[in-house]
Design an enzyme around this catalytic site. Structure first.
Site, PDB file in Angstrom:
ATOM      1  CE  LYS A 142      11.443 133.511  47.584  1.00  0.00           C
ATOM      2  NZ  LYS A 142      11.332 132.332  46.835  1.00  0.00           N
ATOM      3  CG  HIS A 172      17.835 131.746  49.565  1.00  0.00           C
ATOM      4  ND1 HIS A 172      16.524 131.915  49.228  1.00  0.00           N
ATOM      5  CD2 HIS A 172      18.051 130.414  49.577  1.00  0.00           C
ATOM      6  CE1 HIS A 172      15.976 130.734  49.049  1.00  0.00           C
ATOM      7  NE2 HIS A 172      16.863 129.803  49.250  1.00  0.00           N
ATOM      8  CE  LYS A 176      19.971 127.115  47.419  1.00  0.00           C
ATOM      9  NZ  LYS A 176      19.782 126.362  48.649  1.00  0.00           N
ATOM     10  CD  GLU A 210      10.591 123.677  47.153  1.00  0.00           C
ATOM     11  OE1 GLU A 210      10.433 123.826  48.361  1.00  0.00           O
ATOM     12  OE2 GLU A 210      10.130 124.452  46.304  1.00  0.00           O
ATOM     13  CG  ASP A 229       7.950 130.659  46.033  1.00  0.00           C
ATOM     14  OD1 ASP A 229       8.292 131.658  46.700  1.00  0.00           O
ATOM     15  OD2 ASP A 229       8.068 129.498  46.458  1.00  0.00           O
ATOM     16  CG  HIS A 234      15.169 131.097  43.780  1.00  0.00           C
ATOM     17  ND1 HIS A 234      15.780 132.135  44.440  1.00  0.00           N
ATOM     18  CD2 HIS A 234      14.173 130.690  44.598  1.00  0.00           C
ATOM     19  CE1 HIS A 234      15.181 132.330  45.600  1.00  0.00           C
ATOM     20  NE2 HIS A 234      14.195 131.475  45.706  1.00  0.00           N
ATOM     21  CE  LYS A 334       6.280 125.289  47.683  1.00  0.00           C
ATOM     22  NZ  LYS A 334       7.553 125.083  48.401  1.00  0.00           N
TER      23      LYS A 334
HETATM   24  P1  NAP Z   1       6.177 136.013  59.422  1.00  0.00           P
HETATM   25  O1  NAP Z   1       6.547 134.744  60.097  1.00  0.00           O
HETATM   26  O2  NAP Z   1       4.745 136.318  59.234  1.00  0.00           O
HETATM   27  O3  NAP Z   1       6.853 137.187  60.263  1.00  0.00           O
HETATM   28  C1  NAP Z   1       6.563 138.527  60.056  1.00  0.00           C
HETATM   29  C2  NAP Z   1       7.342 139.370  61.033  1.00  0.00           C
HETATM   30  O4  NAP Z   1       7.037 140.731  60.790  1.00  0.00           O
HETATM   31  C3  NAP Z   1       7.019 139.091  62.494  1.00  0.00           C
HETATM   32  O5  NAP Z   1       8.180 139.276  63.262  1.00  0.00           O
HETATM   33  C4  NAP Z   1       6.001 140.179  62.810  1.00  0.00           C
HETATM   34  O6  NAP Z   1       5.974 140.395  64.189  1.00  0.00           O
HETATM   35  C5  NAP Z   1       6.592 141.328  62.021  1.00  0.00           C
HETATM   36  N1  NAP Z   1       5.608 142.352  61.700  1.00  0.00           N
HETATM   37  C6  NAP Z   1       4.430 142.202  61.047  1.00  0.00           C
HETATM   38  N2  NAP Z   1       3.810 143.391  60.940  1.00  0.00           N
HETATM   39  C7  NAP Z   1       4.610 144.312  61.523  1.00  0.00           C
HETATM   40  C8  NAP Z   1       4.525 145.695  61.724  1.00  0.00           C
HETATM   41  N3  NAP Z   1       3.463 146.418  61.328  1.00  0.00           N
HETATM   42  N4  NAP Z   1       5.540 146.323  62.354  1.00  0.00           N
HETATM   43  C9  NAP Z   1       6.618 145.627  62.784  1.00  0.00           C
HETATM   44  N5  NAP Z   1       6.759 144.303  62.614  1.00  0.00           N
HETATM   45  C10 NAP Z   1       5.769 143.655  61.993  1.00  0.00           C
HETATM   46  O7  NAP Z   1       6.837 136.146  57.992  1.00  0.00           O
HETATM   47  P2  NAP Z   1       8.161 135.421  57.438  1.00  0.00           P
HETATM   48  O8  NAP Z   1       7.803 134.067  56.949  1.00  0.00           O
HETATM   49  O9  NAP Z   1       9.255 135.551  58.445  1.00  0.00           O
HETATM   50  O10 NAP Z   1       8.486 136.288  56.139  1.00  0.00           O
HETATM   51  C11 NAP Z   1       9.034 137.588  56.209  1.00  0.00           C
HETATM   52  C12 NAP Z   1       9.424 138.044  54.796  1.00  0.00           C
HETATM   53  O11 NAP Z   1      10.432 137.181  54.294  1.00  0.00           O
HETATM   54  C13 NAP Z   1       8.267 137.955  53.811  1.00  0.00           C
HETATM   55  O12 NAP Z   1       8.433 138.967  52.863  1.00  0.00           O
HETATM   56  C14 NAP Z   1       8.484 136.598  53.164  1.00  0.00           C
HETATM   57  O13 NAP Z   1       7.903 136.529  51.880  1.00  0.00           O
HETATM   58  C15 NAP Z   1       9.993 136.589  53.083  1.00  0.00           C
HETATM   59  N6  NAP Z   1      10.557 135.244  53.011  1.00  0.00           N
HETATM   60  C16 NAP Z   1      10.278 134.320  53.961  1.00  0.00           C
HETATM   61  C17 NAP Z   1      10.848 133.058  53.875  1.00  0.00           C
HETATM   62  C18 NAP Z   1      10.591 132.017  54.931  1.00  0.00           C
HETATM   63  O14 NAP Z   1      11.136 130.921  54.806  1.00  0.00           O
HETATM   64  N7  NAP Z   1       9.809 132.301  55.965  1.00  0.00           N
HETATM   65  C19 NAP Z   1      11.697 132.742  52.797  1.00  0.00           C
HETATM   66  C20 NAP Z   1      11.987 133.731  51.849  1.00  0.00           C
HETATM   67  C21 NAP Z   1      11.412 134.970  51.968  1.00  0.00           C
HETATM   68  P3  NAP Z   1       4.675 141.036  64.929  1.00  0.00           P
HETATM   69  O15 NAP Z   1       3.461 140.484  64.238  1.00  0.00           O
HETATM   70  O16 NAP Z   1       4.849 140.610  66.330  1.00  0.00           O
HETATM   71  O17 NAP Z   1       4.829 142.483  64.762  1.00  0.00           O
END
Ligand code: NAP
Length: 487
Positions: A142, A172, A176, A210, A229, A234, A334
């Site tokens: 998501k 997710h 749970k 939260e 969000d 959820h 939040k």
């Molecule tokens: P993030 O920390 O910004 O990580 C993004 C990842 O994508 C990095 O590994 C980045 O590595 C890679 N990336 C970016 N551009 C790329 C490209 N052109 N080619 C290949 N790899 C690329 O983001 P995140 O928080 O992990 O979130 C990822 C997804 O999960 C999003 O859709 C977010 O909404 C969702 N999500 C996240 C969470 C959370 O808790 N973080 C929870 C629920 C959902 P490089 O920049 O080195 O390529």
């Protein structure tokens, strides 16, 4: 069964904080099928060894009980590999294709843990590189779009490349253990089913609170808000689990068909309902657990004039025979008074009072989802010896039965991401969301987004550390009810 799990975004926050720890737990529990590879993918130029070292370092941030010993990590690390692929560069997919073909695993999982803006290009390029084989599954995180049109656009592209049974859309919450138990409560026990209807239930409250603010994700959150969000996905999935009819079996489509019917039965918004029955709020500075915290607009990455809501409370109705007229209240936010996700099912009072009961007393089922995982059944009982009092022996007091699943089953139960990752590898779709469910959910929240766009009064401020704006209490009080912590 051999598998390759390709983790796009393998160096990102989600991968570090959730996916790698979950995969390690599955490895530790012996449930991760042997003969697998986990291939981190990102644009960095890392060797396998460098990637393993990065992951080893990040495990220092994981809870001690879930952290691997050096020997355990070495065994887990043997599964980890890294490939540099820029998802926006078609030629890079050839490298991935060559790697996967050489191994020819029984199952290939493509987990898109990257920004959703990359989903469309990624799917098209996976197909162009011949990587949409029948043994491939794709996992989408998501948010899947920011409105109905963008959600449809992503779903249409993904479905051009993969069939619906290959697509695993993550919510997710469905993974749970507490939410699994909600299904078990309803469909594994006969006790509540005759009571689970408008004749007996006065209202149902879903709270996902939260105490944290937006942390380091201010820029992302400011584009998203609580409605997109938390509510669209959820909270509505919880509402479906509560309100759906018993499915004919436990297969994915039987469950998803019933959830879809609930979403389709949600009463359409009228202008009056939008004005009265949806409250949006935004936290201002306040005190959370004894600590002074800044307001939302002062958080890093947030626009200082932001109109984004960090709180939503709303009143929904389900227009069908089982639920007509029963309000379902949803509340999420939040920087609220605590971290507390719970469902409260308020039953109607006894139809005729022969005892002296506290005013408004009635049975209540509380389903704790987070951080506690359990059930409380609130009853009225004659406890104290009150022979000295008038109406001796006839006064009732509230008491409750308390079932703590963590104590009963141990706190080492399978976590949400662990469960969902294993389900993807095994090809079980029960806990994943079908595209029509998502679209229906977006269709229902869109009028709220539209109403807010045209309403420049903006979100109501609430002090951090409280239960949100007082208007949320006024909304529920119009029905002569109150939020469970207020009554
Ligand atoms: P993030 O920390 O910004 O990580 C993004 C990842 O994508 C990095 O590994 C980045 O590595 C890679 N990336 C970016 N551009 C790329 C490209 N052109 N080619 C290949 N790899 C690329 O983001 P995140 O928080 O992990 O979130 C990822 C997804 O999960 C999003 O859709 C977010 O909404 C969702 N999500 C996240 C969470 C959370 O808790 N973080 C929870 C629920 C959902 P490089 O920049 O080195 O390529």
């Amino acid at each position: 069964m051999s598998f390759d799990l390709v983790l796009f975004g393998g160096t990102g926050d989600l991968a570090w904080r959730k996916l790698m720890p979950a995969l390690f737990q599955a490895f530790r529990h012996g449930t991760l099928p042997a003969g697998g590879r986990i291939i981190g993918v990102a644009r960095d130029d890392l060797s396998d060894e460098q990637y393993r070292a990065l992951i080893r370092a990040r495990f220092d941030e994981v809870d001690l009980a879930k952290r691997p010993s050096p020997e355990e990590f070495d065994r887990f690390a043997a599964l980890l590999h890294f490939l540099r692929v820029d998802l926006s560069k078609p030629q890079d997919y050839q490298r991935l294709a060559a790697d996967l073909r050489e191994r020819n695993a029984d199952t290939v999982v493509m987990y898109l843990a990257t920004a959703p803006s990359l989903f469309t290009a990624a799917c098209e390029q996976l197909a162009a590189a011949g990587l949409n084989t029948p043994n491939t599954r794709i996992v989408l995180e998501k948010p899947l779009g920011h409105d109905l049109a963008s959600n449809r656009a992503i779903n249409e592209t993904v479905r051009r490349v993969f069939s619906e049974k290959q697509i695993f859309r993550i919510d997710h919450y469905l993974g749970k253990p507490s939410v699994q138990n909600l299904f078990a409560l309803r469909f594994g026990n006969s006790l509540f089913e005759p009571l689970w209807r408008r004749e007996t239930i006065a209202n149902i409250q879903i709270t996902i609170a939260e105490d944290l603010g937006v942390e380091k994700r201010g820029a992302f959150y400011d584009q998203t808000g609580a409605l997109r969000d938390m509510v669209q996905n959820h909270a509505l999935q919880l509402l479906c689990a509560l309100a759906m009819e018993p499915p004919i079996n436990a297969h994915a489509d039987a469950i998803r068909d019933e959830k879809l019917k609930v979403l389709r039965s949600l009463k359409a918004w009228t202008p009056q309902a939008l004005a009265q029955d949806v409250i949006r709020g935004q936290y201002s500075a306040g005190n959370v657990a004894g600590e002074q915290v800044p307001g939302y607009r002062s958080e890093p990455g947030v626009n200082p004039d932001s109109m984004t809501e960090t709180f939503v409370a709303l009143r929904a109705e389900i227009a069908n025979w089982r639920w007509a007229g029963v309000p379902f209240y949803i509340r999420t936010g939040k920087r609220l008074a605590g971290r507390d996700a719970r469902i409260v099912v308020n039953f109607r009072p006894a139809p005729h009072a022969i005892f002296n009961s506290p005013p408004g007393a009635a049975n209540r089922l509380v389903i704790h989802l987070q951080p506690k995982d359990g059930l409380e059944l609130h009853l009225l009982a004659q406890g104290q010896d009150n022979r000295q009092q008038k109406n001796a022996g006839q006064s009732l007091s509230p008491v409750h039965l308390d079932l703590d699943f963590d104590k009963r089953f141990g706190s080492g139960r399978v976590g949400a991401y662990e469960r969902l990752l294993l389900d993807v590898i095994d090809g079980r779709l029960n806990l994943f969301v079908r595209s029509d469910e998502q679209e229906e959910a977006w269709r229902w929240v869109e009028p709220i987004m539209e109403f807010w766009r045209n309403d420049n009064t903006g979100p109501r401020p609430y002090a951090a550390g409280t239960w949100g704006p007082s208007a949320a209490s006024a909304m529920i009080a119009r029905d002569a009810y109150c939020w469970s912590e207020e009554c």
